[in-house]
Design a protein around this motif. Structure first.
Motif, PDB file in Angstrom:
ATOM      1  N   HIS A  13      43.687   7.174   4.831  1.00 45.95           N
ATOM      2  CA  HIS A  13      44.117   7.532   5.965  1.00 45.95           C
ATOM      3  C   HIS A  13      45.280   8.353   6.343  1.00 45.95           C
ATOM      4  O   HIS A  13      46.343   8.046   5.801  1.00 45.95           O
ATOM      5  CB  HIS A  13      44.099   6.279   6.958  1.00 45.95           C
ATOM      6  CG  HIS A  13      44.210   6.447   8.489  1.00 45.95           C
ATOM      7  ND1 HIS A  13      43.238   6.334   9.181  1.00 45.95           N
ATOM      8  CD2 HIS A  13      45.114   6.515   9.029  1.00 45.95           C
ATOM      9  CE1 HIS A  13      43.407   6.760  10.478  1.00 45.95           C
ATOM     10  NE2 HIS A  13      44.873   6.905  10.604  1.00 45.95           N
ATOM     11  N   GLU A 137      38.908   7.741  14.088  1.00 46.90           N
ATOM     12  CA  GLU A 137      39.406   6.306  14.268  1.00 46.90           C
ATOM     13  C   GLU A 137      39.411   5.960  15.618  1.00 46.90           C
ATOM     14  O   GLU A 137      40.141   6.597  16.531  1.00 46.90           O
ATOM     15  CB  GLU A 137      40.910   6.671  13.726  1.00 46.90           C
ATOM     16  CG  GLU A 137      41.619   5.252  14.113  1.00 46.90           C
ATOM     17  CD  GLU A 137      43.165   5.440  13.421  1.00 46.90           C
ATOM     18  OE1 GLU A 137      43.926   6.490  13.704  1.00 46.90           O
ATOM     19  OE2 GLU A 137      43.422   4.338  12.815  1.00 46.90           O
ATOM     20  N   TRP A 164      39.530   2.194  17.576  1.00 43.99           N
ATOM     21  CA  TRP A 164      40.959   2.181  17.187  1.00 43.99           C
ATOM     22  C   TRP A 164      41.420   0.777  17.807  1.00 43.99           C
ATOM     23  O   TRP A 164      40.259  -0.069  18.097  1.00 43.99           O
ATOM     24  CB  TRP A 164      41.903   3.289  17.614  1.00 43.99           C
ATOM     25  CG  TRP A 164      43.363   3.097  17.722  1.00 43.99           C
ATOM     26  CD1 TRP A 164      43.940   3.340  16.278  1.00 43.99           C
ATOM     27  CD2 TRP A 164      44.331   2.816  18.450  1.00 43.99           C
ATOM     28  NE1 TRP A 164      45.326   2.977  16.442  1.00 43.99           N
ATOM     29  CE2 TRP A 164      45.579   2.745  17.905  1.00 43.99           C
ATOM     30  CE3 TRP A 164      44.285   2.747  19.946  1.00 43.99           C
ATOM     31  CZ2 TRP A 164      46.581   2.603  18.567  1.00 43.99           C
ATOM     32  CZ3 TRP A 164      45.351   2.647  20.543  1.00 43.99           C
ATOM     33  CH2 TRP A 164      46.487   2.429  20.020  1.00 43.99           C
ATOM     34  N   HIS A 210      40.701  -1.243  12.195  1.00 41.02           N
ATOM     35  CA  HIS A 210      41.224  -1.724  13.459  1.00 41.02           C
ATOM     36  C   HIS A 210      40.292  -2.787  14.247  1.00 41.02           C
ATOM     37  O   HIS A 210      40.828  -3.118  15.366  1.00 41.02           O
ATOM     38  CB  HIS A 210      41.630  -0.581  14.297  1.00 41.02           C
ATOM     39  CG  HIS A 210      42.699   0.089  13.881  1.00 41.02           C
ATOM     40  ND1 HIS A 210      43.781   0.169  14.575  1.00 41.02           N
ATOM     41  CD2 HIS A 210      42.912   1.085  13.353  1.00 41.02           C
ATOM     42  CE1 HIS A 210      44.781   1.064  14.045  1.00 41.02           C
ATOM     43  NE2 HIS A 210      44.135   1.531  13.317  1.00 41.02           N
ATOM     44  N   HIS A 231      43.072   1.445   5.764  1.00 38.31           N
ATOM     45  CA  HIS A 231      44.535   1.117   5.927  1.00 38.31           C
ATOM     46  C   HIS A 231      44.842  -0.055   6.324  1.00 38.31           C
ATOM     47  O   HIS A 231      45.377  -0.163   7.535  1.00 38.31           O
ATOM     48  CB  HIS A 231      44.893   2.522   6.541  1.00 38.31           C
ATOM     49  CG  HIS A 231      44.656   2.795   8.006  1.00 38.31           C
ATOM     50  ND1 HIS A 231      43.204   2.897   8.423  1.00 38.31           N
ATOM     51  CD2 HIS A 231      45.376   2.951   9.180  1.00 38.31           C
ATOM     52  CE1 HIS A 231      43.139   2.966   9.589  1.00 38.31           C
ATOM     53  NE2 HIS A 231      44.355   3.272  10.162  1.00 38.31           N
ATOM     54  N   ARG A 242      46.918  -6.872  12.467  1.00 36.33           N
ATOM     55  CA  ARG A 242      46.088  -5.763  11.698  1.00 36.33           C
ATOM     56  C   ARG A 242      45.852  -5.919  10.198  1.00 36.33           C
ATOM     57  O   ARG A 242      44.891  -5.352   9.740  1.00 36.33           O
ATOM     58  CB  ARG A 242      47.270  -4.633  11.786  1.00 36.33           C
ATOM     59  CG  ARG A 242      46.846  -3.750  12.870  1.00 36.33           C
ATOM     60  CD  ARG A 242      45.821  -2.998  12.980  1.00 36.33           C
ATOM     61  NE  ARG A 242      45.923  -1.673  11.951  1.00 36.33           N
ATOM     62  CZ  ARG A 242      45.362  -1.389  10.927  1.00 36.33           C
ATOM     63  NH1 ARG A 242      44.601  -2.166  10.140  1.00 36.33           N
ATOM     64  NH2 ARG A 242      45.733  -0.042  10.239  1.00 36.33           N
ATOM     65  N   ASP A 304      48.645   5.987   5.971  1.00 35.53           N
ATOM     66  CA  ASP A 304      49.098   6.341   7.330  1.00 35.53           C
ATOM     67  C   ASP A 304      50.009   7.301   7.508  1.00 35.53           C
ATOM     68  O   ASP A 304      50.692   7.519   8.637  1.00 35.53           O
ATOM     69  CB  ASP A 304      49.299   4.722   7.846  1.00 35.53           C
ATOM     70  CG  ASP A 304      48.811   4.730   9.502  1.00 35.53           C
ATOM     71  OD1 ASP A 304      48.240   5.553  10.109  1.00 35.53           O
ATOM     72  OD2 ASP A 304      48.378   3.655   9.978  1.00 35.53           O
TER      73      ASP A 304
HETATM   74 ZN    ZN Z   1      45.211   3.384  12.296  1.00 39.46          ZN
END
Ligand code: ZN
Length: 356
Positions: A13, A137, A164, A210, A231, A242, A304
């Motif tokens: 990601h 995303e 997301w 997510h 991620h 998360r 990320d």
């Molecule tokens: Zn993200």
């Protein structure tokens, strides 16, 4: 002989395309190098970055703010950051088309090669060009009849996260809450379940990163593809909403999917703080835990880059050399390094994209 720029890294990601949408980067600067952000061509070369998923992401402010509304907010002992409002399809599609256009311009300029198969990715590694895969995303830009899904697939889209963190017509995401489990609300909507089936049909990878726990379970019950978190980290080490619990990791293992390690400090640090002064050793603790639960064929990287505050010792793409050094010092074999750096992504994508 070992080298700090190999094995080449394919990454789950990055938010590089958003920098163009926010007008904070030009194609020329991306090619020549810049002192802002975390990704550009000189730093990709210096870090042995082979490519990864490039996110099509619609910012909640539709680009009107200079940076994410999360900056500096994950620094209280506990926190629960309010999510932005839902975004309408007609707003989202404009942002996504602009980001796809940027991706195509980057391809023309020789910054990257757009890839839709593992053959494409391996050929890009061979030619020393960044392998870029389009990922979405948050599916705000997909309409209820899936016409945009079909068109974006034709444009190269090969991976989707149904949400997301803010809600979409497809489901509810996980908030930026610490400490918290991911069990925070309702999961996928009926349309969200249809999206899973449509993605399975087309061979588009589904990303659970997510999703909240309910959405994760809804997706897991329907999908016929490996379950992938592009991620995310281990909840057992950093109890952020998360991150993935051991139960979720077992479900991912069962599906023969994988998890990409997120470099965001708030998802790495046991205290959940957005503080970049952090021992790189902690990344290895997450990798070890992920491998204990998933096995060494189901773990990779999902940085990320350009979307998060990452450890100061890595700082940007060029710092991938320091991550490799730390992995070797930690005792990872060259065979394991190759799997974690790119091999496992290639394995899972072959299955997901129905090449085998
Ligand atoms: Zn993200």
């Amino acid at each position: 002989m070992t080298n700090t720029t190999s094995p080449i890294i394919f990454d789950g990601h990055n938010d590089f395309l958003l920098r163009f949408y926010r007008n904070s980067l030009t194609i020329t600067a991306a090619l020549e190098g810049t002192d802002t952000g975390q990704m550009d061509l000189p730093r990709a070369k210096a870090g042995g970055f082979g490519g990864g998923f490039y996110a099509l992401y619609v910012p909640g402010d539709l680009g009107n703010e200079a940076r994410s509304s999360f900056e500096g907010k994950m620094n209280q002992p506990t926190y629960d950051i309010p999510l932005p409002e839902e975004v309408e399809w007609n707003d989202a599609i404009k942002v996504v088309l602009s980001e796809v256009a940027t991706f195509k311009k980057l391809e023309k300029a020789g910054f990257l090669t757009g890839c839709t198969s593992t053959k494409d990715i391996l050929a890009a590694f061979e030619h020393g060009v960044i392998a870029g895969v389009l990922h979405m995303e948050g599916a705000e830009a997909i309409d209820a009849d899936f016409a945009t899904l079909e068109v974006l697939y034709a444009a190269g889209l090969r991976s989707i996260g149904p949400v997301w963190s803010r809600p979409t017509q497809f489901g509810h995401g996980v908030p930026f809450r610490y400490p918290s489990t991911g069990d925070t609300g309702p999961g996928l909507t009926e349309l969200g379940k249809k999206l899973v089936t449509e993605c399975n049909r087309l061979g588009i990878m589904l990303d659970v990163s997510h999703l909240n726990e309910k959405g994760f379970d809804d997706l897991a019950a329907i999908t016929n593809a490996p379950i992938v978190a592009t991620h995310s980290n281990a909840h057992a080490i950093c109890p952020h909403a998360r991150n993935l619990t051991d139960r979720q990791l077992a479900v991912i293992a069962e599906s023969d999917g994988m998890v990409g390690l997120n470099f965001a400090v708030a998802f790495l640090r046991p205290d959940g703080q957005q503080d970049v002064n952090m021992d790189i050793e902690l990344m290895l603790r997450h990798l070890d835990h992920l491998m204990e639960t998933l096995g060494e064929n189901r773990v990779g990287l999902g940085s990320d880059f350009d979307g998060a505050d990452i450890p100061e010792t890595i700082k940007d793409l060029s710092g991938l050399t320091r991550l490799r050094e730390a992995m070797r010092q930690h005792g990872y074999s060259e065979d394991l390094m190759a799997k974690l750096c790119h091999g496992n992504w290639i394995r899972v994508l072959k299955k997901t994209w129905k090449e085998m």
